[in-house]
Motif scaffolding. Structure first.
Motif, PDB file in Angstrom:
ATOM      1  N   THR A 102       0.868  -1.181   0.000  1.00 30.73           N
ATOM      2  CA  THR A 102       0.000   0.000   0.000  1.00 30.73           C
ATOM      3  C   THR A 102       0.903   1.229   0.000  1.00 30.73           C
ATOM      4  O   THR A 102       1.639   1.456   0.978  1.00 30.73           O
ATOM      5  CB  THR A 102      -0.901   0.033   1.250  1.00 30.73           C
ATOM      6  OG1 THR A 102      -1.662  -1.172   1.292  1.00 30.73           O
ATOM      7  CG2 THR A 102      -1.850   1.233   1.192  1.00 30.73           C
ATOM      8  N   SER A 142      -6.663  -6.220   0.742  1.00 33.06           N
ATOM      9  CA  SER A 142      -7.415  -6.064   1.980  1.00 33.06           C
ATOM     10  C   SER A 142      -7.755  -7.456   2.486  1.00 33.06           C
ATOM     11  O   SER A 142      -7.898  -8.379   1.695  1.00 33.06           O
ATOM     12  CB  SER A 142      -8.684  -5.254   1.725  1.00 33.06           C
ATOM     13  OG  SER A 142      -9.387  -5.106   2.938  1.00 33.06           O
ATOM     14  N   THR A 177      -8.684  -9.679  -0.730  1.00 39.18           N
ATOM     15  CA  THR A 177      -9.257  -8.900  -1.823  1.00 39.18           C
ATOM     16  C   THR A 177      -8.114  -8.136  -2.481  1.00 39.18           C
ATOM     17  O   THR A 177      -7.352  -7.448  -1.786  1.00 39.18           O
ATOM     18  CB  THR A 177     -10.302  -7.902  -1.287  1.00 39.18           C
ATOM     19  OG1 THR A 177     -11.379  -8.656  -0.721  1.00 39.18           O
ATOM     20  CG2 THR A 177     -10.840  -6.992  -2.380  1.00 39.18           C
ATOM     21  N   ILE A 216      -7.042  -5.148  -5.093  1.00 41.68           N
ATOM     22  CA  ILE A 216      -7.626  -3.906  -5.601  1.00 41.68           C
ATOM     23  C   ILE A 216      -6.646  -3.386  -6.660  1.00 41.68           C
ATOM     24  O   ILE A 216      -5.595  -2.847  -6.334  1.00 41.68           O
ATOM     25  CB  ILE A 216      -7.806  -2.906  -4.442  1.00 41.68           C
ATOM     26  CG1 ILE A 216      -8.518  -3.592  -3.266  1.00 41.68           C
ATOM     27  CG2 ILE A 216      -8.568  -1.674  -4.900  1.00 41.68           C
ATOM     28  CD1 ILE A 216      -8.306  -2.923  -1.928  1.00 41.68           C
ATOM     29  N   PHE A 218     -10.758  -6.785  -7.789  1.00 42.93           N
ATOM     30  CA  PHE A 218     -11.471  -5.631  -8.349  1.00 42.93           C
ATOM     31  C   PHE A 218     -10.530  -4.830  -9.227  1.00 42.93           C
ATOM     32  O   PHE A 218      -9.440  -4.449  -8.788  1.00 42.93           O
ATOM     33  CB  PHE A 218     -11.991  -4.720  -7.227  1.00 42.93           C
ATOM     34  CG  PHE A 218     -13.163  -5.303  -6.501  1.00 42.93           C
ATOM     35  CD1 PHE A 218     -14.459  -5.082  -6.945  1.00 42.93           C
ATOM     36  CD2 PHE A 218     -12.970  -6.112  -5.388  1.00 42.93           C
ATOM     37  CE1 PHE A 218     -15.545  -5.642  -6.288  1.00 42.93           C
ATOM     38  CE2 PHE A 218     -14.043  -6.675  -4.726  1.00 42.93           C
ATOM     39  CZ  PHE A 218     -15.336  -6.436  -5.168  1.00 42.93           C
ATOM     40  N   HIS A 219     -10.957  -4.567 -10.461  1.00 31.94           N
ATOM     41  CA  HIS A 219     -10.178  -3.682 -11.333  1.00 31.94           C
ATOM     42  C   HIS A 219     -10.808  -2.299 -11.240  1.00 31.94           C
ATOM     43  O   HIS A 219     -11.959  -2.104 -11.648  1.00 31.94           O
ATOM     44  CB  HIS A 219     -10.227  -4.200 -12.777  1.00 31.94           C
ATOM     45  CG  HIS A 219      -9.370  -3.408 -13.693  1.00 31.94           C
ATOM     46  ND1 HIS A 219      -9.679  -3.177 -15.008  1.00 31.94           N
ATOM     47  CD2 HIS A 219      -8.177  -2.777 -13.475  1.00 31.94           C
ATOM     48  CE1 HIS A 219      -8.724  -2.447 -15.562  1.00 31.94           C
ATOM     49  NE2 HIS A 219      -7.814  -2.189 -14.654  1.00 31.94           N
ATOM     50  N   VAL A 220     -10.063  -1.344 -10.673  1.00 32.92           N
ATOM     51  CA  VAL A 220     -10.685  -0.047 -10.373  1.00 32.92           C
ATOM     52  C   VAL A 220     -10.188   1.079 -11.274  1.00 32.92           C
ATOM     53  O   VAL A 220     -10.673   2.210 -11.156  1.00 32.92           O
ATOM     54  CB  VAL A 220     -10.485   0.330  -8.879  1.00 32.92           C
ATOM     55  CG1 VAL A 220     -11.264  -0.604  -7.984  1.00 32.92           C
ATOM     56  CG2 VAL A 220      -9.010   0.329  -8.495  1.00 32.92           C
ATOM     57  N   GLY A 268      -5.622   1.547  -7.993  1.00 27.07           N
ATOM     58  CA  GLY A 268      -5.737   0.522  -6.949  1.00 27.07           C
ATOM     59  C   GLY A 268      -5.376   1.112  -5.598  1.00 27.07           C
ATOM     60  O   GLY A 268      -6.011   0.822  -4.575  1.00 27.07           O
ATOM     61  N   ALA A 302      -8.212   3.449  -4.249  1.00 27.59           N
ATOM     62  CA  ALA A 302      -9.327   2.670  -3.684  1.00 27.59           C
ATOM     63  C   ALA A 302      -8.932   2.043  -2.350  1.00 27.59           C
ATOM     64  O   ALA A 302      -9.718   2.009  -1.397  1.00 27.59           O
ATOM     65  CB  ALA A 302      -9.766   1.594  -4.679  1.00 27.59           C
ATOM     66  N   LYS A 303      -7.704   1.552  -2.284  1.00 35.78           N
ATOM     67  CA  LYS A 303      -7.225   0.943  -1.034  1.00 35.78           C
ATOM     68  C   LYS A 303      -7.216   1.985   0.103  1.00 35.78           C
ATOM     69  O   LYS A 303      -7.581   1.690   1.244  1.00 35.78           O
ATOM     70  CB  LYS A 303      -5.823   0.368  -1.271  1.00 35.78           C
ATOM     71  CG  LYS A 303      -5.061  -0.027  -0.036  1.00 35.78           C
ATOM     72  CD  LYS A 303      -5.618  -1.237   0.668  1.00 35.78           C
ATOM     73  CE  LYS A 303      -4.832  -1.494   1.949  1.00 35.78           C
ATOM     74  NZ  LYS A 303      -5.426  -2.498   2.790  1.00 35.78           N
ATOM     75  N   ASN A 306     -10.664   2.514   1.462  1.00 34.82           N
ATOM     76  CA  ASN A 306     -11.052   1.420   2.362  1.00 34.82           C
ATOM     77  C   ASN A 306     -10.379   1.574   3.727  1.00 34.82           C
ATOM     78  O   ASN A 306     -11.024   1.462   4.772  1.00 34.82           O
ATOM     79  CB  ASN A 306     -10.661   0.078   1.741  1.00 34.82           C
ATOM     80  CG  ASN A 306     -11.022  -1.083   2.665  1.00 34.82           C
ATOM     81  OD1 ASN A 306     -12.178  -1.455   2.803  1.00 34.82           O
ATOM     82  ND2 ASN A 306     -10.022  -1.625   3.352  1.00 34.82           N
TER      83      ASN A 306
END
Ligand code: NAD
Length: 296
Positions: free
Chosen positions: A96, A122, A134, A136, A159-161, A167, A170-171, A174
């Protein structure tokens, strides 16, 4: 089966690497910490003397490092790993880190003709061990399809964001929610206990009520409530307070970049900074409850 180089075998990387071994992949592994390295060589990973040796024959390179500076330090620069990765290998960074940092490294990889995705995860250490993480993902859709079989050996949701760096955005969204939820769960349990309630019964009630969350059900901050939670083993072996502090700092930077208001995220960042200053930076982030109660 692929030849995979796995770099960074800490709380998350080690169980992820062990799941790749279980799936039959051939792994060359490297970590700066000999103890971390051993935890995967015992399961069949081949120890490399350094990161460059680990990637020498790799079809796929996976990294799982603490923060942006570690990832940039690993891949970039004249002595950086990108210069050593074989042509056509696929690069997956699961750390991350800052979205801008992920884009910088992916661009440098592309300049070398290598495809790269950011695939932060995640699910915590329990999800890493169970192979239920998961992923991301930020990057090209076709690159994700190349990565998918390997990601599926370590996780159950992908998930393809968006493009490279997405990614990470989005992480961070969350984890900002998680940081706030963990802090308020600790606050709620401390309030109940101060009134004489049993934290286990309170947690069981919340876990089937509207206050339910991962913090009550999987990573309960109160020691002894859940047998497998970091709190019950002295807040060890989980998601470090200082990693949560890093993520909330990245969320704050991301918010400033677009003029977003994140009042609770900023408050939570300050709480985790206080917990770090109280000497709990290396403990699981659920130790935030120590600021709010006397749990030990
Ligand atoms: P960790 O500190 O347990 O492990 C990091 C490992 O990287 C260490 O073993 C360290 O020795 C190694 N390392 C650092 N620099 C290196 C280098 N240049 N070359 C080789 N090895 C190097 O961290 P972690 O908990 O495994 O987290 C890794 C990443 O995953 C972080 O970005 C974190 O935010 C993220 N994450 C963690 C969790 C969790 O529950 N722990 C959950 C989701 C995401």
């Amino acid at each position: 089966m692929s030849r995979i180089a796995f770099i960074g075998l800490g709380n998350m990387g080690a169980p992820m690497a062990r799941n790749l071994l279980k799936a039959g992949h051939d792994l060359a592994v490297f970590d700066l910490s000999p103890a971390a390295l051993q935890s995967v060589t015992e399961a069949g990973g081949k120890a490399a003397a350094d990161a460059a040796m680990a990637v020498a024959d790799a079809d796929i390179v996976i990294s799982m490092l603490p923060a942006s500076r570690h990832v940039e330090g690993l891949y970039l620069g004249e002595a950086g790993l990108l210069a050593h990765i074989p042509d056509k290998a696929l690069v997956i960074d699961c750390s991350t880190i800052a979205p801008a940092s992920a884009r910088t490294v992916a661009q440098a990889a592309a300049a070398r003709g290598l495809q790269m995705i950011d695939a932060p995860v995640s699910g915590g250490t329990a999800g890493a061990s169970a192979g239920t993480l998961t992923f991301i993902v930020g990057g090209a859709a076709a690159t994700l399809e190349r990565a998918r079989p390997v990601l599926e050996a370590m996780g159950k949701n992908i998930f393809h964001v968006g493009g490279n760096g997405a990614g990470q955005v989005a992480k961070l969204c969350n984890n900002m929610a998680l940081g706030v939820i963990m802090a308020v769960t600790g606050e709620a349990l401390a309030l109940g206990v101060a009134h004489g309630l049993d934290p286990g019964v309170l947690s069981q009630m919340m876990a089937v009520s509207t206050g339910r969350s991962w913090a009550t059900e999987v990573c309960n901050p109160w020691p002894g409530v859940l047998e497998n939670a970091p709190s019950t083993r002295g807040y060890s072996g989980g998601f470090g307070n200082d990693l949560m502090l890093k993520d909330l700092g990245l969320a704050a930077e991301a918010a400033m970049g677009v003029g977003a208001s994140i009042p609770l995220g900023e408050l939570a960042r300050n709480l985790y900074a206080l917990n770090s200053r109280a000497g709990n930076g290396g403990l699981d982030f659920s130790s935030i409850v120590k600021l709010l109660s006397e749990t030990d």
